[in-house]
Design a protein around this motif. Sequence first.
Motif, PDB file in Angstrom:
ATOM      1  N   LEU A   1      36.073  25.499  42.214  1.00 63.64           N
ATOM      2  CA  LEU A   1      36.869  26.979  42.185  1.00 63.64           C
ATOM      3  C   LEU A   1      37.510  27.484  43.125  1.00 63.64           C
ATOM      4  O   LEU A   1      38.499  27.936  43.504  1.00 63.64           O
ATOM      5  CB  LEU A   1      35.691  27.901  41.572  1.00 63.64           C
ATOM      6  N   MET A   2      36.679  27.172  44.334  1.00 61.96           N
ATOM      7  CA  MET A   2      37.091  27.771  45.619  1.00 61.96           C
ATOM      8  C   MET A   2      38.462  26.811  46.195  1.00 61.96           C
ATOM      9  O   MET A   2      39.359  27.290  46.685  1.00 61.96           O
ATOM     10  CB  MET A   2      36.215  27.528  46.904  1.00 61.96           C
TER      11      MET A   2
ATOM     12  N   ALA B   1      41.172  28.213  44.157  1.00 64.47           N
ATOM     13  CA  ALA B   1      41.513  29.578  44.694  1.00 64.47           C
ATOM     14  C   ALA B   1      42.498  29.377  45.996  1.00 64.47           C
ATOM     15  O   ALA B   1      43.513  30.028  46.006  1.00 64.47           O
ATOM     16  CB  ALA B   1      40.472  30.267  45.039  1.00 64.47           C
TER      17      ALA B   1
ATOM     18  N   LEU C   1      46.271  30.570  46.270  1.00 64.40           N
ATOM     19  CA  LEU C   1      46.704  31.534  47.299  1.00 64.40           C
ATOM     20  C   LEU C   1      47.726  31.135  48.125  1.00 64.40           C
ATOM     21  O   LEU C   1      48.709  31.650  48.462  1.00 64.40           O
ATOM     22  CB  LEU C   1      45.645  31.754  48.130  1.00 64.40           C
TER      23      LEU C   1
ATOM     24  N   TRP D   1      48.395  30.769  55.370  1.00 62.75           N
ATOM     25  CA  TRP D   1      47.113  30.529  55.877  1.00 62.75           C
ATOM     26  C   TRP D   1      46.178  29.777  54.943  1.00 62.75           C
ATOM     27  O   TRP D   1      45.258  29.305  55.482  1.00 62.75           O
ATOM     28  CB  TRP D   1      46.378  31.922  56.346  1.00 62.75           C
TER      29      TRP D   1
ATOM     30  N   PRO E   1      37.046  33.993  37.068  1.00 62.30           N
ATOM     31  CA  PRO E   1      36.313  33.273  38.227  1.00 62.30           C
ATOM     32  C   PRO E   1      37.422  33.117  39.218  1.00 62.30           C
ATOM     33  O   PRO E   1      37.234  33.239  40.345  1.00 62.30           O
ATOM     34  CB  PRO E   1      35.760  32.301  37.798  1.00 62.30           C
ATOM     35  N   LEU E   2      38.469  32.551  38.966  1.00 60.65           N
ATOM     36  CA  LEU E   2      39.598  31.969  39.807  1.00 60.65           C
ATOM     37  C   LEU E   2      40.142  33.198  40.401  1.00 60.65           C
ATOM     38  O   LEU E   2      40.430  33.180  41.797  1.00 60.65           O
ATOM     39  CB  LEU E   2      40.750  31.139  39.240  1.00 60.65           C
TER      40      LEU E   2
ATOM     41  N   ALA F   1      37.575  34.583  42.975  1.00 59.50           N
ATOM     42  CA  ALA F   1      37.779  33.628  44.077  1.00 59.50           C
ATOM     43  C   ALA F   1      38.675  34.016  45.126  1.00 59.50           C
ATOM     44  O   ALA F   1      38.643  34.115  46.243  1.00 59.50           O
ATOM     45  CB  ALA F   1      37.447  32.295  43.770  1.00 59.50           C
ATOM     46  N   LYS F   2      39.928  34.186  44.435  1.00 53.20           N
ATOM     47  CA  LYS F   2      41.065  34.423  45.326  1.00 53.20           C
ATOM     48  C   LYS F   2      41.095  35.894  46.149  1.00 53.20           C
ATOM     49  O   LYS F   2      41.164  35.780  47.048  1.00 53.20           O
ATOM     50  CB  LYS F   2      42.515  34.401  44.362  1.00 53.20           C
TER      51      LYS F   2
ATOM     52  N   LEU G   1      38.481  35.573  49.064  1.00 55.38           N
ATOM     53  CA  LEU G   1      38.986  34.673  49.935  1.00 55.38           C
ATOM     54  C   LEU G   1      40.299  35.498  50.788  1.00 55.38           C
ATOM     55  O   LEU G   1      40.305  35.812  52.078  1.00 55.38           O
ATOM     56  CB  LEU G   1      39.935  33.453  49.549  1.00 55.38           C
ATOM     57  N   ALA G   2      41.119  36.197  50.055  1.00 54.79           N
ATOM     58  CA  ALA G   2      42.229  37.097  50.595  1.00 54.79           C
ATOM     59  C   ALA G   2      41.892  38.328  51.265  1.00 54.79           C
ATOM     60  O   ALA G   2      42.182  38.623  52.559  1.00 54.79           O
ATOM     61  CB  ALA G   2      43.245  37.445  49.459  1.00 54.79           C
TER      62      ALA G   2
END
Lengths: 531, 63
Positions: free
Chosen positions: A391-392, A395, A399, A405, B24-25, B28-29, B32-33
Amino acid sequence: MRPAGRSELDSLYFTYPHFDAPAPDAPRTDPAPVVIVGAGPVGMTAALELARHGQRCVLIDAKDTFNDGSRAICIARASYHILDRVGAIAPFLEKSLPWTMGRSFYRGRQVLEFSMPDSPNDKYRPMYNIEQQYIEQYLWDAIAREPLIETRWQTRLEAIEAGAGGAVLTLADPHGRYDLPARWVLAADGARSTVRQMLGLRLRGRNFEGRYVIADVRMQHDYPTIRRALFDPACRPGGTVLIHRQPDDIWRIDYQLRDGESEAEAISEENVRASVTAVLEDIGHSGPWDLEWWSIYSANTLALDDYRHGPVVFIGDSAHIVPIFGVRGLNNGMADAQNIGWKLALVLSGQAGEGLLDSYTPERRGATLDVFANASKSARFMTPPSFGWSLMRDAALSLALHHPWAGELANPRQMAPYTYDQSPITAPDAGGPGGPKPGAMMSDVALGDGFLSDQMGPWFTLLWIGEAPALTHPLLKVVALPAEGTVARAWGAAPGSAWLIRPDLHVAGRWAKAEPAAILAFLDALLERRA
Amino acid sequence: MTDTETLYEALAGHLDTLGQDAAPLFLAKVALAMGHALGDTGRALAILDDCAQDLGAQPDPAQ
């Protein structure tokens, strides 16, 4: 593996040589100072490094030709310096494809473009692509010119007995079976090392879940030598695909198997062709292509606890197996070969004590553990092992479509040579003069008529800024560099600064206000280490 | 000052629009952001630990 109707050595672009076994009446049993088991690229590099320093060896291999398939294709800058030092570099530069850049894509869109460090001060580019057959061919060409290396093809290791003062190898070739005594043995016989098994030694570590098929195709495809990584592409939803260009219009395609996908099915020719077709569609290649060769691997991190077992020293895959994303398998193997090569040559010629060899495991196993740490990061990104990692990873990639970054998380950062700063033969750094640090590989500097690395002597080299003192040692070449010169500027070093460079271009020590007597004492202590 | 209520409503709106599968995605984004924007790894990690509380998987008391 190759397509139906073609044998394992029936390549589209490479003609495998055939090597005879030693003649029936050739002498076989004279004791050898060094026997190298395995004439792959690591074993051949070790033989050339020993020969460069005037030492004889016997190189044996069970096969009658080179390894099949392109295998390790990415050769790093540090390895080109090794090839340079052993006098084999010219054909590599002629054939290989240099590269500096990688691109990563997520669901078809580019999320990262990375460049590896490179500058006009570097004699070699950060990476070169070349098929392993050529690596073996060019090393072999250098060995064939070298009278100190005796190669015995079609010679199989049947038993080995290792004691404190050496080993006895029982060898067999088509003409019979015989015992060959050796003072030292270098086990360069690969991931399934016979020597390792015969000595009852085991690799320890772990396996990652990811399994990859690697397939080579020949095609006219217009794309520069840039490593492409496709994450979650249309051709392989949820998986990862890597694409590398090689010489001779050969392209390497690595693709990840799905969970539960059977290996046996995945490597059937039909399935490999279907998978490759899908990848090529994804990258917009519509022209014809030929399937050349394919294989399968999983991402493991496994190593021996000690790379030396009495008179037997393990080099390359026999000592460590690393995931291939880091392109550190062969590159680290070549560094192993060079590392033990110069040390063993010093011991054999009586110029160093056997204790020098004790630095081999900490230096080279240290390099392996460093690869493990980096490769584990890469592997977690390439083949996430669980829900959370997966998942990460997605993500970060999602992004990265808009935020550079986040793309940096996909940067493999795989290229730096290991620093031996913890080695027992590296001088502690007492606040150095700038420039490369103790244990690090020397950074190169472009000089008017070549590079600093070209100035190195066969053994140790003392680089001295300013007027060098009269300093003599049979293993030392002193190179005085001008106080206002290129190197002094590049390293920000004042007159009186000095670096002691090892035969493998790593820095043994550096001093801001160098005392000749102290440097000689350090060198003597390094050489006189007792076991 | 962050207007927490506005953030709360915006998150709910995005989650409803995206649906359960993408949630979930998306989150999660967001994590992080927002962590990146915060510019303070220590604080970000403390927030993660804080948010992991009371969700079923209990931390090992031996740790």
